[in-house]
Design a protein around this motif. Structure first.
Motif, PDB file in Angstrom:
ATOM      1  N   ALA A 140     -11.628  98.726 -13.825  1.00 40.80           N
ATOM      2  CA  ALA A 140     -11.177  98.080 -12.619  1.00 40.80           C
ATOM      3  C   ALA A 140     -12.221  97.418 -11.921  1.00 40.80           C
ATOM      4  O   ALA A 140     -12.119  96.920 -10.908  1.00 40.80           O
ATOM      5  CB  ALA A 140     -10.351  98.964 -11.764  1.00 40.80           C
ATOM      6  N   ASP A 165      -7.023 102.475 -19.743  1.00 40.49           N
ATOM      7  CA  ASP A 165      -5.862 101.868 -20.002  1.00 40.49           C
ATOM      8  C   ASP A 165      -5.390 100.849 -18.913  1.00 40.49           C
ATOM      9  O   ASP A 165      -4.518 100.185 -19.012  1.00 40.49           O
ATOM     10  CB  ASP A 165      -4.832 103.128 -19.651  1.00 40.49           C
ATOM     11  N   LEU A 166      -6.361 100.916 -17.942  1.00 43.66           N
ATOM     12  CA  LEU A 166      -6.000  99.600 -17.060  1.00 43.66           C
ATOM     13  C   LEU A 166      -6.785  98.094 -17.570  1.00 43.66           C
ATOM     14  O   LEU A 166      -6.300  97.244 -16.759  1.00 43.66           O
ATOM     15  CB  LEU A 166      -6.905  99.823 -15.706  1.00 43.66           C
ATOM     16  N   PRO A 168      -5.876  95.867 -19.915  1.00 49.59           N
ATOM     17  CA  PRO A 168      -5.051  94.533 -19.801  1.00 49.59           C
ATOM     18  C   PRO A 168      -4.332  94.192 -18.458  1.00 49.59           C
ATOM     19  O   PRO A 168      -4.053  93.208 -18.284  1.00 49.59           O
ATOM     20  CB  PRO A 168      -3.840  95.153 -20.861  1.00 49.59           C
ATOM     21  N   HIS A 169      -4.545  95.060 -17.506  1.00 44.98           N
ATOM     22  CA  HIS A 169      -3.658  94.912 -16.401  1.00 44.98           C
ATOM     23  C   HIS A 169      -4.683  94.194 -15.307  1.00 44.98           C
ATOM     24  O   HIS A 169      -4.273  93.780 -14.231  1.00 44.98           O
ATOM     25  CB  HIS A 169      -3.126  96.270 -15.868  1.00 44.98           C
ATOM     26  N   VAL A 170      -6.032  94.289 -15.305  1.00 45.36           N
ATOM     27  CA  VAL A 170      -6.861  93.747 -14.632  1.00 45.36           C
ATOM     28  C   VAL A 170      -7.965  92.649 -15.353  1.00 45.36           C
ATOM     29  O   VAL A 170      -9.000  92.268 -14.801  1.00 45.36           O
ATOM     30  CB  VAL A 170      -8.068  94.819 -14.092  1.00 45.36           C
TER      31      VAL A 170
END
Length: 215
Positions: A140, A165-166, A168-170
């Protein structure tokens, strides 16, 4: 003496518990990593103690003491009074004294984890203080961190990329970030973790036990 084989030992080298530094930017997951390492190392039969560093607070130490994972007396706090990197690099005397005190109080201690409070990518540890150290970053914080080639990223014995795990979200390409990190570190080891779930932490515990305790 417990020491990483790649580290040059001076004539005044310390004998006693191995000392591992854990540094990295604010919020990267250093304390979370310690909270996962405590039971992982205990499961491997390792007796540990912990020193935390921060500017003017013992918040990280109190968090670990309250966790129920370790005897609170085995956790010491150093308040740097300035940027925490000064007491892990320029003048590590406060940390050396804190670690020495823990060894005196708990003669069975084999390993002391020394966490540096929030710092930037320049955070590095004096080898007068630690035998081996990790630098923790997280996805992140941006996939450009390896490309910035900060001393922490380049010089640490183990680079830990947390919060995988973050990715793909960032908007982070984790494979590319990993490849770039390996490239700038010339292939020196790194680990991908999710300290919230503990994913990847066992491999770090195994490396510590193998490389510092020679088991």
């Amino acid at each position: 003496m417990n020491i990483h084989p790649s580290i040059e030992v001076s004539a005044t080298a310390r004998v006693g518990a191995a000392r591992v530094g854990i540094g990295g930017p604010v919020g990267s997951g250093k304390t979370a990593l310690i909270e996962r390492l405590i039971p992982a190392l205990a499961a491997r039969g390792v007796s540990i103690a912990i020193v935390t560093n921060d500017l003017v607070t013992a918040e990280d130490a109190e968090r670990i003491r309250r966790s129920g994972l370790i005897d609170p007396a085995r956790v010491a706090a150093v308040e740097a009074g300035a940027c925490p990197h000064t007491v892990i690099r320029e003048d590590p005397t406060l940390n050396i004294a804190a670690a020495d005190d823990l060894e005196m109080l708990f003669p069975d201690v084999e390993l002391i984890l020394i966490e540096s409070g929030g710092d930037n990518l320049a955070s590095t540890f004096s080898l007068d203080l630690v035998d081996w150290w990790m630098f923790v970053i997280d996805v992140a914080g941006g996939d450009d961190i390896p490309r910035k080639k900060g001393p922490g990223v380049l010089k640490c014995d183990l680079l830990v990329v947390n919060k995988k795990d973050l990715a793909p979200h960032v908007g982070v390409d984790l494979d590319r970030m990993t490849a770039e990190a390996l490239a700038v570190r010339s292939g020196k080891p790194m680990a991908l973790t999710n300290c919230r779930t503990g994913d990847g932490v066992d491999a770090i515990a195994d490396r510590i036990v193998r490389e510092l305790l020679f088991r």
